[in-house]
Design a protein around this motif. Structure first.
Motif, PDB file in Angstrom:
ATOM      1  N   UNK A   1     -21.886  53.285  28.765  1.00  0.00           N
ATOM      2  CA  UNK A   1     -22.191  52.320  29.820  1.00  0.00           C
ATOM      3  C   UNK A   1     -21.397  51.027  29.627  1.00  0.00           C
ATOM      4  N   UNK A   2     -20.991  50.434  30.730  1.00  0.00           N
ATOM      5  CA  UNK A   2     -20.232  49.185  30.684  1.00  0.00           C
ATOM      6  C   UNK A   2     -20.661  48.309  31.853  1.00  0.00           C
ATOM      7  N   UNK A   3     -20.724  47.005  31.620  1.00  0.00           N
ATOM      8  CA  UNK A   3     -21.185  46.094  32.665  1.00  0.00           C
ATOM      9  C   UNK A   3     -20.138  45.868  33.739  1.00  0.00           C
ATOM     10  N   UNK A   4     -18.880  46.102  33.402  1.00  0.00           N
ATOM     11  CA  UNK A   4     -17.814  45.904  34.387  1.00  0.00           C
ATOM     12  C   UNK A   4     -16.590  46.679  33.954  1.00  0.00           C
ATOM     13  N   UNK A   5     -15.680  46.779  34.883  1.00  0.00           N
ATOM     14  CA  UNK A   5     -14.375  47.342  34.548  1.00  0.00           C
ATOM     15  C   UNK A   5     -13.313  46.485  35.231  1.00  0.00           C
ATOM     16  N   UNK A   6     -12.274  46.148  34.502  1.00  0.00           N
ATOM     17  CA  UNK A   6     -11.237  45.258  35.022  1.00  0.00           C
ATOM     18  C   UNK A   6      -9.866  45.888  34.863  1.00  0.00           C
ATOM     19  N   UNK A   7      -9.126  45.920  35.959  1.00  0.00           N
ATOM     20  CA  UNK A   7      -7.716  46.251  35.892  1.00  0.00           C
ATOM     21  C   UNK A   7      -6.939  44.943  35.737  1.00  0.00           C
ATOM     22  N   UNK A   8      -6.057  44.888  34.780  1.00  0.00           N
ATOM     23  CA  UNK A   8      -5.228  43.700  34.596  1.00  0.00           C
ATOM     24  C   UNK A   8      -3.754  44.092  34.602  1.00  0.00           C
ATOM     25  N   UNK A   9      -2.910  43.101  34.712  1.00  0.00           N
ATOM     26  CA  UNK A   9      -1.478  43.351  34.656  1.00  0.00           C
ATOM     27  C   UNK A   9      -0.982  44.263  35.757  1.00  0.00           C
ATOM     28  N   UNK A  10      -1.614  44.168  36.926  1.00  0.00           N
ATOM     29  CA  UNK A  10      -1.236  45.057  38.029  1.00  0.00           C
ATOM     30  C   UNK A  10       0.157  44.677  38.521  1.00  0.00           C
ATOM     31  N   UNK A  11       1.008  45.645  38.578  1.00  0.00           N
ATOM     32  CA  UNK A  11       2.383  45.435  39.018  1.00  0.00           C
ATOM     33  C   UNK A  11       2.428  45.007  40.486  1.00  0.00           C
ATOM     34  N   UNK A  12       3.423  44.205  40.820  1.00  0.00           N
ATOM     35  CA  UNK A  12       3.624  43.803  42.218  1.00  0.00           C
ATOM     36  C   UNK A  12       4.615  44.725  42.922  1.00  0.00           C
ATOM     37  N   UNK A  13       4.858  45.873  42.357  1.00  0.00           N
ATOM     38  CA  UNK A  13       5.894  46.767  42.872  1.00  0.00           C
ATOM     39  C   UNK A  13       5.462  47.530  44.115  1.00  0.00           C
ATOM     40  N   UNK A  14       4.185  47.444  44.460  1.00  0.00           N
ATOM     41  CA  UNK A  14       3.691  48.213  45.601  1.00  0.00           C
ATOM     42  C   UNK A  14       3.392  47.287  46.779  1.00  0.00           C
TER      43      UNK A  14
END
Lengths: 166, 185
Positions: A18-31
Motif C-alpha cells: 500500500x502507498x499513499x500516493x504515486x508520483x511520476x517525475x522527470x517527465x520528458x517534454x518530447x511528447x
C-alpha cells in the motif's frame, strides 16, 4: 499528410504494498499529450486526487475541477474552485476495483494553463468524467495521484503514455 | 523518467514497448493571427478509426467547434449531449437534421482552453452511417466550467476523406492545437 507511430509507454508501476500516493517525475517534454492509466483500489476508501507541477508538485490552491457522474441511481455534477487538488474519482469501499484514465493535452506548453480531462470508473460506486485546471503556464513534468485519507492498495497500477503529434 | 513511490515497486517498464497501431496523421497549431477554421483533407482510408485531440482557445467568445465531413453542409447530421455544469442536475439536449455536429465547447481567454477527444469510428466503412463521440470540457476556476459527453451522426455511407472544423463564433485562437490520429484495426 505525414504519419508516424506514436502512443508510447513511458513508465509503469504495480504497487507491491500500500502507498499513499504515486508520483511520476522527470517527465520528458518530447511528447504532445500524456495519458495516465491507473487502477486505483483503495485500502479503505476515499477521493482520488490529482496534482501536478514543474520541478515539484504544486500543493497550493491552484486547481479547479468540474465533474459529471452517475452512481447507479442518479446523475449529478459538481465543481470545486481554488482547490489544492483535482478531484478525479471516489472509492467508497475497500478493495473495489476502479480505473482512471487522464488525458493531459499540450502538457509542456508554457503559454496556457493546463487542462486535463478524465474518466473514472469504480465498481458499485460511480462512473465519473472530470475536467480539471491547473492555473500555471509551466510545463508539467511531475504528476501525482493520491487518495485522500487513505492509501492505494497493493496491486494498484500506474502507467504513463506519451503521444507525439505530427 | 524517475517515478517516486511511497511503497514497493513490484515491476517497472520504461519505454521498451512499442505500439504501432496508433499513428499521427496531421496536426494544426494556430498561429498569432488565429484561424476561422481548420481542415484536414486527403485522409487516407488505411485506418479503422480516427481520433481528433483538440486544445481550443478562443479569445473573443465562448463557442462550439462544429464539424462536417467531405464538404457536406446539408442537413445530414445529428448530435446529442449530456452536460455537467457543476450544478446538481445535469442537462441533456440534441439536434436533428443539422448541417453540422458540435463537438468541442470552448472557454474564452488567452490562457484558458477547452480540451476534447473525438473518436470517429469506422470512418471509411461504406456500409454504415458515420458516428462519432466526444468527451470535452473546460474549467476556468469559477468562471466557465463544464464537462460534456457528445455524440454525432452523419447520414452518409461515404468514406470520410475530409474534415472541416469551424468556430461557431470568433476564431480558433493562437496556440489552439488540433491533431488527427489514425487507429489501425
Amino acid at each position: 499528410m505525414a504519419a508516424g507511430s506514436t502512443y508510447t509507454p513511458i513508465a509503469t508501476t504495480t504497487l507491491g504494498s500500500a502507498a499513499s500516493s504515486y508520483t511520476f517525475t522527470g517527465i520528458s517534454s518530447a511528447y504532445t499529450d500524456l495519458i495516465l492509466v491507473a487502477t486505483t483500489p483503495p485500502s479503505a476508501g476515499g477521493s482520488v486526487n490529482l496534482t501536478m507541477g514543474n520541478g515539484s508538485i504544486d500543493t497550493g490552491t491552484n486547481y479547479s475541477w468540474t465533474y459529471l457522474r452517475g452512481n447507479g441511481t442518479a446523475a449529478s455534477s459538481s465543481r470545486g474552485s481554488t482547490d489544492s487538488r483535482i478531484f478525479s474519482g471516489e472509492n467508497a469501499t475497500a478493495g473495489l476495483q476502479s480505473n482512471l484514465i487522464i488525458h493531459f493535452q499540450n502538457y509542456s506548453n508554457t503559454t496556457t494553463y493546463k487542462t486535463c480531462i478524465s474518466r473514472y470508473n469504480c465498481t458499485d460506486t460511480v462512473t465519473q468524467a472530470t475536467v480539471g485546471l491547473w492555473r500555471s503556464t509551466s510545463a508539467i513534468n511531475q504528476i501525482r495521484l493520491a487518495i485522500g485519507g487513505d492509501s492505494f492498495a497493493a496491486g494498484a497500477t500506474f502507467t504513463l503514455y506519451g503521444i507525439a503529434a505530427a | 523518467m524517475s517515478p517516486i513511490l511511497k511503497g514497493v515497486i513490484a515491476s517497472q517498464i520504461t519505454g521498451h514497448l512499442n505500439n504501432n497501431s496508433y499513428e499521427s496523421i496531421a496536426t494544426v497549431t494556430v498561429g498569432s493571427g488565429g484561424a476561422a477554421s481548420v481542415t484536414f483533407t486527403s485522409i487516407p482510408s488505411t485506418y479503422k478509426h480516427l481520433q481528433i485531440r483538440t486544445l481550443y482557445l478562443n479569445t473573443s467568445a465562448q463557442s462550439n467547434i462544429r464539424m462536417t465531413y467531405n464538404s457536406d453542409t446539408a442537413a445530414n447530421y445529428s448530435w446529442h449531449e449530456l452536460d455537467g455544469y457543476g450544478q446538481p442536475s445535469p442537462e441533456a439536449s440534441g439536434t436533428a437534421n443539422a448541417s453540422f455536429m458540435s463537438i468541442i465547447l470552448g472557454a474564452t481567454g488567452t490562457t484558458n482552453q477547452a480540451v476534447g477527444i473525438t473518436d470517429i469510428l469506422e470512418y471509411a466503412n461504406t456500409n454504415i452511417y458515420k458516428t462519432c463521440k466526444t468527451l470535452t470540457g473546460a474549467d476556468t476556476n469559477g468562471g466557465i466550467n463544464y464537462i460534456l459527453f457528445r455524440s454525432g451522426n452523419w447520414r452518409s455511407t461515404s468514406a470520410i476523406t475530409r474534415i472541416d472544423l469551424t468556430a461557431s463564433a470568433g476564431n480558433f485562437g493562437q496556440y489552439s492545437s488540433i491533431a488527427l490520429y489514425g487507429i489501425k484495426g
